[in-house]
Design a protein around this motif. Structure first.
Motif, PDB file in Angstrom:
ATOM      1  N   UNK A 215       0.818  -1.205   0.000  1.00 56.55           N
ATOM      2  CA  UNK A 215       0.000   0.000   0.000  1.00 56.55           C
ATOM      3  C   UNK A 215       0.859   1.265   0.000  1.00 56.55           C
ATOM      4  N   UNK A 216       2.063   1.152   0.575  1.00 54.89           N
ATOM      5  CA  UNK A 216       2.987   2.292   0.600  1.00 54.89           C
ATOM      6  C   UNK A 216       3.790   2.406  -0.688  1.00 54.89           C
ATOM      7  N   UNK A 217       3.525   1.501  -1.653  1.00 51.86           N
ATOM      8  CA  UNK A 217       4.219   1.555  -2.934  1.00 51.86           C
ATOM      9  C   UNK A 217       5.609   0.970  -2.922  1.00 51.86           C
ATOM     10  N   UNK A 218       5.876   0.084  -1.962  1.00 46.40           N
ATOM     11  CA  UNK A 218       7.216  -0.481  -1.816  1.00 46.40           C
ATOM     12  C   UNK A 218       7.418  -1.787  -2.559  1.00 46.40           C
ATOM     13  N   UNK A 219       6.443  -2.241  -3.312  1.00 46.90           N
ATOM     14  CA  UNK A 219       6.605  -3.477  -4.072  1.00 46.90           C
ATOM     15  C   UNK A 219       5.289  -4.192  -4.269  1.00 46.90           C
ATOM     16  N   UNK A 220       5.380  -5.408  -4.767  1.00 47.38           N
ATOM     17  CA  UNK A 220       4.178  -6.210  -4.982  1.00 47.38           C
ATOM     18  C   UNK A 220       4.097  -7.280  -3.902  1.00 47.38           C
ATOM     19  N   UNK A 221       2.943  -7.837  -3.732  1.00 41.85           N
ATOM     20  CA  UNK A 221       2.761  -8.894  -2.752  1.00 41.85           C
ATOM     21  C   UNK A 221       1.896  -9.989  -3.341  1.00 41.85           C
ATOM     22  N   UNK A 222       2.037 -11.161  -2.792  1.00 43.44           N
ATOM     23  CA  UNK A 222       1.196 -12.300  -3.156  1.00 43.44           C
ATOM     24  C   UNK A 222       0.333 -12.596  -1.938  1.00 43.44           C
TER      25      UNK A 222
ATOM     26  N   UNK B 173      -9.104 -12.673  -0.893  1.00 47.74           N
ATOM     27  CA  UNK B 173      -9.968 -12.319   0.240  1.00 47.74           C
ATOM     28  C   UNK B 173      -9.298 -11.320   1.170  1.00 47.74           C
ATOM     29  N   UNK B 174      -7.978 -11.230   1.156  1.00 46.66           N
ATOM     30  CA  UNK B 174      -7.256 -10.298   2.018  1.00 46.66           C
ATOM     31  C   UNK B 174      -7.140  -8.919   1.380  1.00 46.66           C
ATOM     32  N   UNK B 175      -7.012  -8.859   0.060  1.00 49.25           N
ATOM     33  CA  UNK B 175      -6.746  -7.576  -0.611  1.00 49.25           C
ATOM     34  C   UNK B 175      -7.883  -7.083  -1.491  1.00 49.25           C
ATOM     35  N   UNK B 176      -9.001  -7.813  -1.551  1.00 50.63           N
ATOM     36  CA  UNK B 176     -10.068  -7.433  -2.482  1.00 50.63           C
ATOM     37  C   UNK B 176     -10.618  -6.033  -2.209  1.00 50.63           C
ATOM     38  N   UNK B 177     -10.713  -5.624  -0.951  1.00 52.33           N
ATOM     39  CA  UNK B 177     -11.234  -4.275  -0.675  1.00 52.33           C
ATOM     40  C   UNK B 177     -10.233  -3.207  -1.106  1.00 52.33           C
ATOM     41  N   UNK B 178      -8.930  -3.474  -0.982  1.00 57.00           N
ATOM     42  CA  UNK B 178      -7.911  -2.523  -1.436  1.00 57.00           C
ATOM     43  C   UNK B 178      -7.924  -2.391  -2.960  1.00 57.00           C
ATOM     44  N   UNK B 179      -8.159  -3.493  -3.659  1.00 58.10           N
ATOM     45  CA  UNK B 179      -8.244  -3.455  -5.121  1.00 58.10           C
ATOM     46  C   UNK B 179      -9.485  -2.670  -5.537  1.00 58.10           C
ATOM     47  N   UNK B 180     -10.621  -2.958  -4.888  1.00 55.63           N
ATOM     48  CA  UNK B 180     -11.872  -2.265  -5.220  1.00 55.63           C
ATOM     49  C   UNK B 180     -11.757  -0.762  -4.975  1.00 55.63           C
ATOM     50  N   UNK B 181     -10.996  -0.378  -3.947  1.00 55.37           N
ATOM     51  CA  UNK B 181     -10.822   1.043  -3.620  1.00 55.37           C
ATOM     52  C   UNK B 181      -9.766   1.715  -4.495  1.00 55.37           C
ATOM     53  N   UNK B 182      -9.072   0.934  -5.311  1.00 60.25           N
ATOM     54  CA  UNK B 182      -8.036   1.496  -6.174  1.00 60.25           C
ATOM     55  C   UNK B 182      -6.706   1.703  -5.479  1.00 60.25           C
ATOM     56  N   UNK B 183      -6.559   1.165  -4.273  1.00 57.44           N
ATOM     57  CA  UNK B 183      -5.302   1.307  -3.527  1.00 57.44           C
ATOM     58  C   UNK B 183      -4.242   0.311  -3.961  1.00 57.44           C
ATOM     59  N   UNK B 184      -4.671  -0.820  -4.506  1.00 55.01           N
ATOM     60  CA  UNK B 184      -3.759  -1.820  -5.063  1.00 55.01           C
ATOM     61  C   UNK B 184      -4.214  -2.139  -6.479  1.00 55.01           C
ATOM     62  N   UNK B 185      -3.271  -2.499  -7.326  1.00 50.33           N
ATOM     63  CA  UNK B 185      -3.562  -2.833  -8.718  1.00 50.33           C
ATOM     64  C   UNK B 185      -3.111  -4.266  -8.964  1.00 50.33           C
ATOM     65  N   UNK B 186      -4.008  -5.136  -9.435  1.00 53.21           N
ATOM     66  CA  UNK B 186      -3.616  -6.515  -9.712  1.00 53.21           C
ATOM     67  C   UNK B 186      -2.576  -6.580 -10.839  1.00 53.21           C
ATOM     68  N   UNK B 187      -1.597  -7.452 -10.692  1.00 54.56           N
ATOM     69  CA  UNK B 187      -0.611  -7.745 -11.732  1.00 54.56           C
ATOM     70  C   UNK B 187      -0.521  -9.258 -11.868  1.00 54.56           C
TER      71      UNK B 187
END
Length: 80
Positions: free
Chosen positions: A6-13, A17-31
């Motif tokens: 979320x701080x822009x320090x890299x990608x995560x796996x 179910x853990x990150x779906x709300x962050x993706x929906x809010x536009x805070x994370x981008x799926x790759x």
């Protein structure tokens, strides 16, 4: 790990179910959308089924229902 992503320090796996709300809010981008984690399983352990207290059964049923209701469809493997 989520905080670092979320701080822009890299990608995560992480499971969706853990990150779906962050993706929906536009805070994370799926790759790497052509790659998937294996389906997840969740187990509830208790001493034995004989004489299982009703409160354990009710909690277990609630947990399954809650997880399914608040997760993206198809990310949890159904027990057979």
């Amino acid at each position: 790990m989520r905080g670092a992503a979320l701080a822009g320090l890299g990608i995560l796996i992480q499971p969706l179910c853990i990150v779906q709300s962050d993706i929906a809010a536009g805070n994370l981008v799926p790759v790497l959308m052509d790659w998937e984690l294996p389906l997840r399983t969740m187990n509830v352990a208790y001493q034995n089924r004989a004489g299982l207290p009703a409160k354990i059964r009710v909690f277990s049923d609630f947990l399954v229902s809650y997880i399914r209701e608040h997760s993206e469809p198809g990310i949890w493997m159904d027990a057979t």
